[in-house]
Design an enzyme around this catalytic site. Sequence first.
Site, PDB file in Angstrom:
ATOM      1  N   LYS A   1       4.528   7.240  -6.648  1.00  0.00           N
ATOM      2  CA  LYS A   1       4.312   6.641  -7.983  1.00  0.00           C
ATOM      3  C   LYS A   1       3.207   7.390  -8.708  1.00  0.00           C
ATOM      4  O   LYS A   1       2.106   7.539  -8.193  1.00  0.00           O
ATOM      5  CB  LYS A   1       3.938   5.162  -7.820  1.00  0.00           C
ATOM      6  CG  LYS A   1       3.560   4.451  -9.125  1.00  0.00           C
ATOM      7  CD  LYS A   1       3.320   2.955  -8.913  1.00  0.00           C
ATOM      8  CE  LYS A   1       2.815   2.272 -10.172  1.00  0.00           C
ATOM      9  NZ  LYS A   1       2.565   0.812  -9.995  1.00  0.00           N
TER      10      LYS A   1
ATOM     11  N   ASP B   1      -3.373   4.461 -10.529  1.00  0.00           N
ATOM     12  CA  ASP B   1      -2.008   4.016 -10.254  1.00  0.00           C
ATOM     13  C   ASP B   1      -1.075   5.203  -9.960  1.00  0.00           C
ATOM     14  O   ASP B   1       0.136   5.058  -9.886  1.00  0.00           O
ATOM     15  CB  ASP B   1      -1.502   3.189 -11.442  1.00  0.00           C
ATOM     16  CG  ASP B   1      -0.522   2.088 -11.031  1.00  0.00           C
ATOM     17  OD1 ASP B   1      -0.485   1.751  -9.832  1.00  0.00           O
ATOM     18  OD2 ASP B   1       0.200   1.588 -11.911  1.00  0.00           O
TER      19      ASP B   1
ATOM     20  N   ASP C   1       4.879  -4.857 -16.852  1.00  0.00           N
ATOM     21  CA  ASP C   1       3.859  -4.445 -15.885  1.00  0.00           C
ATOM     22  C   ASP C   1       4.481  -4.111 -14.517  1.00  0.00           C
ATOM     23  O   ASP C   1       3.809  -3.581 -13.644  1.00  0.00           O
ATOM     24  CB  ASP C   1       2.807  -5.558 -15.748  1.00  0.00           C
ATOM     25  CG  ASP C   1       1.509  -5.063 -15.146  1.00  0.00           C
ATOM     26  OD1 ASP C   1       1.363  -3.830 -14.980  1.00  0.00           O
ATOM     27  OD2 ASP C   1       0.647  -5.905 -14.834  1.00  0.00           O
TER      28      ASP C   1
ATOM     29  N   LYS D   1      -2.199  -6.265 -19.129  1.00  0.00           N
ATOM     30  CA  LYS D   1      -3.072  -6.799 -18.080  1.00  0.00           C
ATOM     31  C   LYS D   1      -4.344  -7.361 -18.710  1.00  0.00           C
ATOM     32  O   LYS D   1      -4.752  -6.903 -19.771  1.00  0.00           O
ATOM     33  CB  LYS D   1      -3.487  -5.667 -17.121  1.00  0.00           C
ATOM     34  CG  LYS D   1      -2.409  -5.181 -16.194  1.00  0.00           C
ATOM     35  CD  LYS D   1      -2.934  -4.057 -15.305  1.00  0.00           C
ATOM     36  CE  LYS D   1      -1.854  -3.513 -14.381  1.00  0.00           C
ATOM     37  NZ  LYS D   1      -1.367  -4.483 -13.390  1.00  0.00           N
TER      38      LYS D   1
ATOM     39  N   GLU E   1       6.257  -1.692 -13.727  1.00  0.00           N
ATOM     40  CA  GLU E   1       6.749  -0.383 -14.163  1.00  0.00           C
ATOM     41  C   GLU E   1       6.941   0.578 -12.994  1.00  0.00           C
ATOM     42  O   GLU E   1       7.765   1.480 -13.060  1.00  0.00           O
ATOM     43  CB  GLU E   1       5.785   0.220 -15.193  1.00  0.00           C
ATOM     44  CG  GLU E   1       4.572   0.982 -14.606  1.00  0.00           C
ATOM     45  CD  GLU E   1       3.613   0.100 -13.811  1.00  0.00           C
ATOM     46  OE1 GLU E   1       3.664  -1.126 -13.984  1.00  0.00           O
ATOM     47  OE2 GLU E   1       2.834   0.643 -13.002  1.00  0.00           O
TER      48      GLU E   1
ATOM     49  N   ASP F   1      -2.097   2.444 -15.968  1.00  0.00           N
ATOM     50  CA  ASP F   1      -1.225   1.278 -16.078  1.00  0.00           C
ATOM     51  C   ASP F   1      -1.948   0.152 -16.812  1.00  0.00           C
ATOM     52  O   ASP F   1      -2.760  -0.564 -16.226  1.00  0.00           O
ATOM     53  CB  ASP F   1      -0.801   0.808 -14.677  1.00  0.00           C
ATOM     54  CG  ASP F   1       0.121  -0.411 -14.740  1.00  0.00           C
ATOM     55  OD1 ASP F   1       0.628  -0.718 -15.840  1.00  0.00           O
ATOM     56  OD2 ASP F   1       0.343  -1.025 -13.674  1.00  0.00           O
TER      57      ASP F   1
ATOM     58  N   ARG G   1       8.213   0.253  -9.969  1.00  0.00           N
ATOM     59  CA  ARG G   1       9.545   0.242  -9.351  1.00  0.00           C
ATOM     60  C   ARG G   1      10.578   0.917 -10.245  1.00  0.00           C
ATOM     61  O   ARG G   1      11.552   1.485  -9.760  1.00  0.00           O
ATOM     62  CB  ARG G   1       9.943  -1.201  -9.000  1.00  0.00           C
ATOM     63  CG  ARG G   1      10.102  -2.114 -10.172  1.00  0.00           C
ATOM     64  CD  ARG G   1      10.006  -3.583  -9.806  1.00  0.00           C
ATOM     65  NE  ARG G   1       8.626  -3.995  -9.527  1.00  0.00           N
ATOM     66  CZ  ARG G   1       8.281  -5.223  -9.144  1.00  0.00           C
ATOM     67  NH1 ARG G   1       9.200  -6.164  -8.984  1.00  0.00           N
ATOM     68  NH2 ARG G   1       7.019  -5.512  -8.919  1.00  0.00           N
TER      69      ARG G   1
END
Length: 498
Positions: free
Chosen positions: A264, A287, A346, A276, A348, A269, A350
């Site tokens: 990833k 992230d 959020d 968030k 994101e 993020d 996956r």
Amino acid sequence: MTDHSTMTTSVSPISDLEVDLLVLPTWIDDDLSDVPGLIEACGGALENARTRGEWSGKPYTLCIAALTTSEWRASRLLLIGAGDGVTSTGQVRRLATTATLAGRSRRVSSLAFYLRGQLDCREAGQAAAEGLTLGEFDSGTYKTENDKHRIQDFIVSRCPGVDAGLMSAVKRGRLLGECSNEARALANEPGNSLTPTVFAERAHSLAKGTNLEVEVLGPTEMEELGLGMLLGVARGSAESPRLIVMHHRPEGAPKAPVLGLVGKGITFDSGGISLKPADSMERMKDDMVGGAAVICAMRAIDQLNVPINVIGVVPATENLPGGRAIKPGDVLRSAAGKTVEIINTDAEGRLVLGDALWYAKRCGATHLVDVATLTGGCIVALGTITSGLFGSPGVWVDAVRRAADVAGDQVWELPVFDEYKQQIDSEIADVKNAAGREASAITAAMFLKVFAGDTPWAHLDVAGTAWIDEARPYQAKGPSGVAVRTLVELACASKSWA
Ligand code: BES
Ligand code: MN
Ligand code: ZN
């Protein structure tokens, strides 16, 4: 970043090691009888330290003494507590990191780490080199007045005459430690300096001087391939996304297996439209730890001439709430053809990983592993000590677990039973990208499983383990370098995958 220091081995008598700091593990009720003359060489300091309770052998306690006789070349001795004894390579790695951290704070310029105990010479030597190198990491890269001290010369040493491959083991450990530190440096980089474009450039520079082939795809190629989930996440940001692809194709490698490493690479993020809260949002610059682990593991895999084909795939983008950002309720089409309803922007990770897994399979990967700071739910389940391990079939998950054990990355398996799949069924599309709070680390894994399909696949959720919030004696605060060594050890162990 470690290119200013040297690391060598020595099998000469311990008293001949000419360093500022000579480090030995010690344990409860240790009498140092395997190191004749050492107690005397400290001129009574050790006996005193024992009486005071300073030399106790308790885990990670430090006892420092001057070596006062001229027969011993080292200036000072550091005993580091190992509790009941040195019984695992993981312990050696941690003791070695403690040694470097202690040596740096005492401003020594040379340090020798002496291996004691019954462990295999090669395994312990590698772990010591890894640990010593991990201790060198410096997170203060943007300080204009950085007074962090560097140690110039390291020596890994053991009983006189006993070599048994110590030299090559230390070289290997040094490389693994350095590649872990490279990944930590990437993770530490702020979002404004490490954009997806810069991330790809860094992958290029890490591949310099290696035989790795680096391919970087931009939005046009992604459009052609139909990477709709990756492009969807990227829509909210002004920064252009990148798919970073690295190939390790050694001469004479068999057609199969082909290891596919997917990481990833969200360079920041914010959560997107499902924004968030501000608290700790700055942490979300890391992230991309999974991506960094893949890129840095690929470098080590090349340097070690691992005899199989390995491909690394890192989907890199920001997740921001721009005017063109995806919204809850939107439906995206993945490269694999499956449609996905966005419930929470959020979730994101996956999405980008789903397309990247598809791409790795398209490039011929027969065995998949992904690494991702994927869910807060994994932190709830396992805290910051252990990464979540998921996947199927069991033999493949076991191979990843064994590699993690060797590497010193603590992992614990969570299930991906078919029954969980129902939680990500959508009314309007094939799947949805977020379920409720229940088993959220597992439902995230279930989403990835849809895209891994029948290919052996394992997933490491490193959300809790990527960053150390509180310093430990054997681990500095900041990025941990998690999973780099696991991926390398896994690639090296292809003979025992089945
Ligand atoms: N990057 C986060 C996961 C994360 C959270 C990592 C905290 C490290 C610390 C991920 O993209 C995310 O936001 N996950 C959400 C998913 C949810 C909206 C379904 C989560 O786990 O809360
Ligand atoms: Mn997120
Ligand atoms: Zn994320």
